[in-house]
Scaffold this motif. Structure first.
Motif, mmCIF file in Angstrom:
data_model
loop_
_atom_site.group_PDB
_atom_site.id
_atom_site.type_symbol
_atom_site.label_atom_id
_atom_site.label_comp_id
_atom_site.label_asym_id
_atom_site.label_seq_id
_atom_site.Cartn_x
_atom_site.Cartn_y
_atom_site.Cartn_z
ATOM 1 N N ASP A 11 0.833 -1.195 0.000
ATOM 2 C CA ASP A 11 0.000 0.000 0.000
ATOM 3 C C ASP A 11 0.872 1.250 0.000
ATOM 4 N N VAL A 12 0.296 2.373 -0.432
ATOM 5 C CA VAL A 12 1.021 3.638 -0.431
ATOM 6 C C VAL A 12 1.484 3.996 0.985
ATOM 7 N N SER A 13 0.670 3.640 1.998
ATOM 8 C CA SER A 13 1.053 3.963 3.375
ATOM 9 C C SER A 13 2.358 3.262 3.761
ATOM 10 N N LEU A 68 -4.347 9.893 3.267
ATOM 11 C CA LEU A 68 -4.278 8.794 2.306
ATOM 12 C C LEU A 68 -5.661 8.195 2.073
ATOM 13 N N GLU A 99 9.747 5.470 3.444
ATOM 14 C CA GLU A 99 10.418 6.727 3.114
ATOM 15 C C GLU A 99 10.730 7.538 4.360
ATOM 16 N N ARG A 100 9.802 7.501 5.338
ATOM 17 C CA ARG A 100 10.063 8.202 6.593
ATOM 18 C C ARG A 100 11.279 7.613 7.294
ATOM 19 N N ILE A 157 8.126 13.270 -0.149
ATOM 20 C CA ILE A 157 7.819 12.055 -0.902
ATOM 21 C C ILE A 157 6.590 12.241 -1.767
ATOM 22 N N TRP A 160 5.151 5.268 2.234
ATOM 23 C CA TRP A 160 5.404 6.466 3.050
ATOM 24 C C TRP A 160 6.193 6.098 4.302
ATOM 25 N N SER A 181 10.469 14.233 6.934
ATOM 26 C CA SER A 181 11.779 14.825 6.753
ATOM 27 C C SER A 181 12.095 14.953 5.258
ATOM 28 N N LYS A 182 11.702 13.933 4.501
ATOM 29 C CA LYS A 182 12.018 13.897 3.084
ATOM 30 C C LYS A 182 10.722 14.141 2.326
#
Lengths: 201, 201
Positions: A90-92, B33, A98-99, B5, A95, B2-3
């Motif tokens: 999922d996109v979550s 989301l 990425e965090r 996305i 994310w 922080s980044k």
């Protein structure tokens, strides 16, 4: 509300806010009142931000991420490593990774997990487009960052099968003790996996 | 994050959602989301509802309630008893009393409590307009439904003083055991008040 105490516009706002995850009927009323009181500082900017999101948000046709551009910021970022692809449900999850800022690589969002009982087969997920990306030849490693659930693992196995014909390394996330976690509260499966994958200190 | 996305529109939406009471930075991301995924069913209607609220919501010039009409629905409702006026600190208190549907009467919203240290004196609250309403002569009873806090009680005393020259009965909410409450968990003040105001069974 059993009795109408405010105009239909306010009641509609409360009803819709109650559908936002994290808010229930009671907190939606509180939120609505707060928004109305901070009309200029919060309600108005939020209404605009939402309107803009409705206008501009789209699904990235390359990776399945949501963004205001297609291809998305991650797919077009020139500083990312094309050789590594992280597959998420999922996109979550994207994310969250990425965090953590763990790796500067590309992603592929499946949009769910295989679940035959719910009618979700390979065609309902972004698996065909994943295979196509791998067929391109640039990707050298696929990291399956799916959830450690039965459905997630089933999906991981299916994808591994689909990619078996390509010259690509398929890896998965490590199992183990969460950082900051206490052994006492962990399930046996995690502890067994953490023991098995122990590393030198 | 922080980044970066996602596009600035999505990050702005998350930032604003995080200011909604009940949502924090983490749940704001989840909410954003979810809203984006349900663009047509939820995000778009919510954006419209908020836009409409920005346009139409106003403060009732009679009682201080928020509504899309001025005077508000409660002030213009012909089936309510003009002789009784409930004084509350905040619109949320008015809503709570209306949900309880205890009395079909009128309200007056003070907009806070007296708090000299915070620079909130009688002129910062809707006390002048309350006195003007009482001076009209229609109201026979004023129920002070302010919070049972020091500030609330101070405000109640001040209002009682201000209304002493008029032919109006000033009452306050009863103190006692909350319905469904357990004595064991109640503070001594409440228990003492409940004992003092005991009624025949």
């Amino acid at each position: 509300m059993s009795k109408r105490i405010a105009g239909p516009e306010i009641e509609r706002l409360i009803q819709l806010l109650a559908k936002v995850p994290g808010l229930g009927p009671r907190s939606a009323r509180r939120a609505a009142l707060h928004l109305i009181k901070k009309k200029d500082q919060l309600l108005s900017p939020l209404a605009n931000a939402m309107g803009e999101a409705v206008e501009k948000v789209r699904i990235c046709s390359t990776c399945g991420n949501v963004d205001t551009a297609d291809p998305c910021m991650i797919c077009t970022d020139p500083r990312r490593d094309d050789a590594t692809l992280i597959v998420v449900e999922d996109v979550s999850d994207l994310w969250a990774l990425e965090r953590a800022s763990a790796m500067n690589v590309r992603y592929h969002v499946l949009g769910g997990t295989l679940s035959p009982l719910d009618g979700i087969g390979p065609d309902q997920l972004n698996i065909r487009s994943l295979v196509d990306r791998i067929a391109g030849g640039t990707v050298k490693e696929v990291i399956l960052a799916v959830n450690a659930t039965v459905e997630g693992q089933t999906t991981a196995h299916y994808i591994t099968d689909q990619l078996s014909g390509f010259d690509v390394k398929v890896t998965r996330l490590a199992h183990g003790v969460p950082v900051g976690g206490e052994l006492d509260y962990l399930d046996e499966g995690t502890l067994a996996a953490a023991l098995k994958s122990r590393t030198t200190f």
